[in-house]
Design an enzyme around this catalytic site. Structure first.
Site, PDB file in Angstrom:
ATOM      1  CB  ILE A   1      -0.999   0.066   1.186  1.00 54.69           C
ATOM      2  CG1 ILE A   1      -0.281  -0.079   2.533  1.00 54.69           C
ATOM      3  CG2 ILE A   1      -2.100  -0.976   1.033  1.00 54.69           C
ATOM      4  CD1 ILE A   1      -1.140   0.315   3.736  1.00 54.69           C
TER       5      ILE A   1
ATOM      6  CB  THR B   1      -8.216  -2.034  16.143  1.00 52.22           C
ATOM      7  OG1 THR B   1      -8.263  -2.625  17.430  1.00 52.22           O
ATOM      8  CG2 THR B   1      -7.071  -1.032  16.145  1.00 52.22           C
ATOM      9  CG  ASP B   2     -11.513  -2.981  20.379  1.00 44.82           C
ATOM     10  OD1 ASP B   2     -10.369  -3.303  19.994  1.00 44.82           O
ATOM     11  OD2 ASP B   2     -12.256  -3.753  21.019  1.00 44.82           O
ATOM     12  CD  GLU B   3      -5.874  -4.323  20.145  1.00 45.15           C
ATOM     13  OE1 GLU B   3      -4.720  -4.080  20.496  1.00 45.15           O
ATOM     14  OE2 GLU B   3      -6.244  -5.436  19.731  1.00 45.15           O
TER      15      GLU B   3
ATOM     16  CG  ASP C   1       0.271  -9.975  31.717  1.00 39.45           C
ATOM     17  OD1 ASP C   1      -0.187 -10.240  30.589  1.00 39.45           O
ATOM     18  OD2 ASP C   1      -0.368  -9.369  32.591  1.00 39.45           O
TER      19      ASP C   1
ATOM     20  CE1 TYR D   1      -2.906  -3.488  14.741  1.00 41.22           C
ATOM     21  CE2 TYR D   1      -3.967  -3.705  16.882  1.00 41.22           C
ATOM     22  CZ  TYR D   1      -4.040  -3.705  15.503  1.00 41.22           C
ATOM     23  OH  TYR D   1      -5.250  -3.909  14.869  1.00 41.22           O
TER      24      TYR D   1
ATOM     25  CE  LYS E   1      -5.602  -0.477  12.149  1.00 41.24           C
ATOM     26  NZ  LYS E   1      -5.735  -0.820  10.700  1.00 41.24           N
TER      27      LYS E   1
HETATM   28  P1  NAD Z   1      -3.846  -9.937   9.182  1.00 36.23           P
HETATM   29  O1  NAD Z   1      -2.535  -9.672   9.842  1.00 36.23           O
HETATM   30  O2  NAD Z   1      -4.422 -11.306   9.245  1.00 36.23           O
HETATM   31  O3  NAD Z   1      -3.771  -9.543   7.642  1.00 36.23           O
HETATM   32  C1  NAD Z   1      -3.145  -8.376   7.187  1.00 36.23           C
HETATM   33  C2  NAD Z   1      -2.974  -8.487   5.666  1.00 36.23           C
HETATM   34  O4  NAD Z   1      -2.392  -7.265   5.200  1.00 36.23           O
HETATM   35  C3  NAD Z   1      -2.045  -9.626   5.243  1.00 36.23           C
HETATM   36  O5  NAD Z   1      -2.608 -10.322   4.152  1.00 36.23           O
HETATM   37  C4  NAD Z   1      -0.771  -8.914   4.837  1.00 36.23           C
HETATM   38  O6  NAD Z   1      -0.053  -9.600   3.817  1.00 36.23           O
HETATM   39  C5  NAD Z   1      -1.315  -7.592   4.326  1.00 36.23           C
HETATM   40  N1  NAD Z   1      -0.326  -6.489   4.401  1.00 36.23           N
HETATM   41  C6  NAD Z   1       0.477  -6.185   5.448  1.00 36.23           C
HETATM   42  N2  NAD Z   1       1.240  -5.122   5.148  1.00 36.23           N
HETATM   43  C7  NAD Z   1       0.888  -4.728   3.876  1.00 36.23           C
HETATM   44  C8  NAD Z   1       1.304  -3.684   3.015  1.00 36.23           C
HETATM   45  N3  NAD Z   1       2.257  -2.831   3.388  1.00 36.23           N
HETATM   46  N4  NAD Z   1       0.724  -3.580   1.802  1.00 36.23           N
HETATM   47  C9  NAD Z   1      -0.229  -4.459   1.410  1.00 36.23           C
HETATM   48  N5  NAD Z   1      -0.643  -5.485   2.178  1.00 36.23           N
HETATM   49  C10 NAD Z   1      -0.103  -5.610   3.412  1.00 36.23           C
HETATM   50  O7  NAD Z   1      -4.827  -8.863   9.814  1.00 36.23           O
HETATM   51  P2  NAD Z   1      -6.397  -8.975  10.122  1.00 36.23           P
HETATM   52  O8  NAD Z   1      -6.582  -9.565  11.472  1.00 36.23           O
HETATM   53  O9  NAD Z   1      -7.075  -9.555   8.957  1.00 36.23           O
HETATM   54  O10 NAD Z   1      -6.773  -7.423  10.259  1.00 36.23           O
HETATM   55  C11 NAD Z   1      -7.148  -6.678   9.094  1.00 36.23           C
HETATM   56  C12 NAD Z   1      -7.419  -5.236   9.514  1.00 36.23           C
HETATM   57  O11 NAD Z   1      -8.433  -5.202  10.507  1.00 36.23           O
HETATM   58  C13 NAD Z   1      -6.201  -4.545  10.129  1.00 36.23           C
HETATM   59  O12 NAD Z   1      -6.173  -3.215   9.680  1.00 36.23           O
HETATM   60  C14 NAD Z   1      -6.464  -4.597  11.632  1.00 36.23           C
HETATM   61  O13 NAD Z   1      -5.859  -3.522  12.300  1.00 36.23           O
HETATM   62  C15 NAD Z   1      -7.971  -4.511  11.652  1.00 36.23           C
HETATM   63  N6  NAD Z   1      -8.634  -5.136  12.819  1.00 36.23           N
HETATM   64  C16 NAD Z   1      -8.334  -6.442  13.145  1.00 36.23           C
HETATM   65  C17 NAD Z   1      -9.015  -7.039  14.218  1.00 36.23           C
HETATM   66  C18 NAD Z   1      -8.765  -8.481  14.584  1.00 36.23           C
HETATM   67  O14 NAD Z   1      -9.297  -8.945  15.597  1.00 36.23           O
HETATM   68  N7  NAD Z   1      -8.008  -9.251  13.807  1.00 36.23           N
HETATM   69  C19 NAD Z   1      -9.959  -6.306  14.940  1.00 36.23           C
HETATM   70  C20 NAD Z   1     -10.226  -4.985  14.555  1.00 36.23           C
HETATM   71  C21 NAD Z   1      -9.556  -4.422  13.491  1.00 36.23           C
HETATM   72  P1  TYD Z   2      -4.684 -11.526  20.621  1.00 35.08           P
HETATM   73  O1  TYD Z   2      -5.447 -12.619  19.965  1.00 35.08           O
HETATM   74  O2  TYD Z   2      -3.220 -11.384  20.357  1.00 35.08           O
HETATM   75  O3  TYD Z   2      -5.466 -10.170  20.285  1.00 35.08           O
HETATM   76  P2  TYD Z   2      -5.261  -8.670  20.921  1.00 35.08           P
HETATM   77  O4  TYD Z   2      -3.990  -8.611  21.646  1.00 35.08           O
HETATM   78  O5  TYD Z   2      -5.282  -7.824  19.687  1.00 35.08           O
HETATM   79  O6  TYD Z   2      -6.458  -8.465  21.808  1.00 35.08           O
HETATM   80  O7  TYD Z   2      -4.874 -11.678  22.181  1.00 35.08           O
HETATM   81  C1  TYD Z   2      -6.170 -11.702  22.773  1.00 35.08           C
HETATM   82  C2  TYD Z   2      -5.978 -11.744  24.281  1.00 35.08           C
HETATM   83  O8  TYD Z   2      -5.402 -12.999  24.633  1.00 35.08           O
HETATM   84  C3  TYD Z   2      -5.027 -10.691  24.790  1.00 35.08           C
HETATM   85  O9  TYD Z   2      -5.490 -10.230  26.064  1.00 35.08           O
HETATM   86  C4  TYD Z   2      -3.711 -11.422  24.954  1.00 35.08           C
HETATM   87  C5  TYD Z   2      -4.152 -12.827  25.302  1.00 35.08           C
HETATM   88  N1  TYD Z   2      -3.264 -13.923  24.833  1.00 35.08           N
HETATM   89  C6  TYD Z   2      -2.878 -14.925  25.732  1.00 35.08           C
HETATM   90  O10 TYD Z   2      -3.241 -14.920  26.927  1.00 35.08           O
HETATM   91  N2  TYD Z   2      -2.082 -15.935  25.258  1.00 35.08           N
HETATM   92  C7  TYD Z   2      -1.657 -15.969  23.964  1.00 35.08           C
HETATM   93  O11 TYD Z   2      -0.895 -16.908  23.603  1.00 35.08           O
HETATM   94  C8  TYD Z   2      -2.069 -14.948  23.049  1.00 35.08           C
HETATM   95  C9  TYD Z   2      -1.619 -14.961  21.618  1.00 35.08           C
HETATM   96  C10 TYD Z   2      -2.887 -13.940  23.530  1.00 35.08           C
END
Ligand code: NAD
Ligand code: TYD
Length: 361
Positions: A61, A135-137, A292, A161, A165
């Site tokens: 991107i 994200t909510d984070e 932790d 992270y 974001k």
């Molecule tokens: P993911 O890590 O599984 O996938 C990210 C994708 O982006 C991968 O396919 C990677 O190859 C691609 N990518 C990374 N850097 C890139 C770049 N510079 N150019 C083009 N492509 C690139 O992530 P996800 O869990 O699918 O999350 C997707 C989006 O949703 C993210 O923006 C994340 O912040 C947001 N989000 C995720 C969660 C969650 O629980 N997973 C929750 C809320 C928001």
């Molecule tokens: P994760 O799936 O990494 O999502 P996020 O950090 O974005 O919320 O983790 C979810 C929760 O689980 C987080 O509080 C961290 C915890 N966690 C563990 O306790 N053990 C693990 O091995 C992982 C990956 C996460």
């Protein structure tokens, strides 16, 4: 304007679920721009490998020239930005990639989109949308008795992270305020479901349980996350794209707050019933408390009232139905998990796409 959209990060977890649903449900053509980092997996998209409504482009991107070319060639009516570095633990060990992709990459993407949008005719300009998936984070951590995050909550990101974001959200907001770019931002809680990379809690626990490995709980396991089934998230994004008010932010969540230890115990119980351990003992015996996470946020919770009230979106899955579907998917797709954990998915990509050049239709 045609109905083509550009999706970034569409080979990752949520992006792939979004692209699969978009193409399979016949919403139109998707140009899928993904860098294929460790988190990008073309095997996620195998079901639409030969579908003419899916064009895969490997790229960054942050490559403004490439993005400009794709915009000029495909004339999309929207760009949906999923691409990001997404794993908190990786951001703690090495924040640089997070700054490069989430901040600098989003900036270059916005610049290319702004130039394209500026050149559209008046009708297409009005119809165009840039939807930024966040994200909510970014809101930081809640106390136990605090109300869930609303859209006006101040940003207090705590990890590299979430800070990266948050920075990207601010850029998106600024491009609307300053240049009038028609943006939408969604801030979603923790997703779970098919194609989730097994470095995140839920797929990691399913994988480790079946492999007879420890189930690592960071600290006490009393940290709380709000869980949403990924297909519900994708439906919410489609709804925001369709009817969201330009410049607005929509919080998306599942109304499913759970302490981590409870999530892990639930997974163990489901696996005990569906795929009992050979020694007859419960999977919960594999639970192991480990050190932790640094700066671990205690609680996230989303107030998803605005999107329900204004756009009529509500999650279809409860945690109970969603987690059962998720476990079933992992049990039925062990080859996917094995390819990911062994790294074979990278060879698979080479084997299947080497002769296809950079684009896969
Ligand atoms: P993911 O890590 O599984 O996938 C990210 C994708 O982006 C991968 O396919 C990677 O190859 C691609 N990518 C990374 N850097 C890139 C770049 N510079 N150019 C083009 N492509 C690139 O992530 P996800 O869990 O699918 O999350 C997707 C989006 O949703 C993210 O923006 C994340 O912040 C947001 N989000 C995720 C969660 C969650 O629980 N997973 C929750 C809320 C928001
Ligand atoms: P994760 O799936 O990494 O999502 P996020 O950090 O974005 O919320 O983790 C979810 C929760 O689980 C987080 O509080 C961290 C915890 N966690 C563990 O306790 N053990 C693990 O091995 C992982 C990956 C996460």
């Amino acid at each position: 304007m045609n109905k083509t959209i550009i999706v970034t990060g569409g080979a990752g977890f949520i992006g792939a679920n979004f692209v699969l649903a978009w193409v399979k449900q016949g919403f139109g053509k998707v140009v899928n721009l993904d860098k294929l980092t460790y988190a990008g997996n073309l095997e996620n998209l195998v079901d639409i490998q030969h579908n003419a409504n899916h064009v895969f482009v490997r790229g960054d991107i942050g490559d403004q020239k490439l993005v400009a070319q794709l915009l000029a060639e495909h004339q999309p009516c929207a760009v949906v930005n999923f691409a990001a570095e997404s794993h908190v633990d990786r951001s703690i060990h090495g924040p640089e990639d997070f700054i490069q992709t989430n901040v600098v990459g989003t900036f270059h993407l916005l610049e290319a989109v702004r130039a394209y949008w500026g050149g559209l005719n008046a009708t297409d300009k009005t119809a165009f949308r840039f939807l930024h998936v966040s994200t909510d984070e970014v809101y930081g951590s809640l106390e136990k008795d605090e109300a869930p995050f609303v859209e006006t909550r101040k940003y207090e990101p705590n990890s590299p992270y979430s800070a990266s974001k948050a920075a990207s959200d601010h850029l998106v907001r600024a491009y609307h305020h300053t240049y009038g770019l028609p943006v939408l931002t969604t801030n979603c809680s923790n997703n779970y479901g098919p194609h989730h990379f097994p470095e995140k809690l839920i797929p990691l626990v399913i994988h480790n349980a079946l492999a007879g490995k420890p189930l690592p709980i960071y600290g006490t396991g009393q940290q709380i996350r709000d869980w949403l089934f990924v297909e519900d998230h994708c439906a919410a994004i489609r709804r925001v794209l369709e009817a969201g008010k330009v410049g607005e932010v929509y919080n998306i969540g599942g109304w499913n707050e759970k302490p981590n230890i409870e999530v892990v115990r639930t997974l163990c119980r489901i696996l005990d019933a569906k795929k009992p351990r050979e020694d007859g003992k419960p999977y919960a015996d594999q639970i192991t408390h480990v050190e932790d996470r640094l700066g671990h946020d205690q609680r996230y919770a989303i107030d998803a009232t605005k999107i329900a009230r204004e756009l009529g979106w509500k999650p279809q899955e409860t945690f109970e139905t969603g987690i059962e579907k998720t476990v079933n998917w992992y049990l039925e797709n062990q080859h996917w998990v094995n390819n990911v954990t062994s790294g074979d998915y990278r060879n698979w990509v080479q084997k299947h796409y080497a002769d296809r050049g950079e684009e896969m239709a």
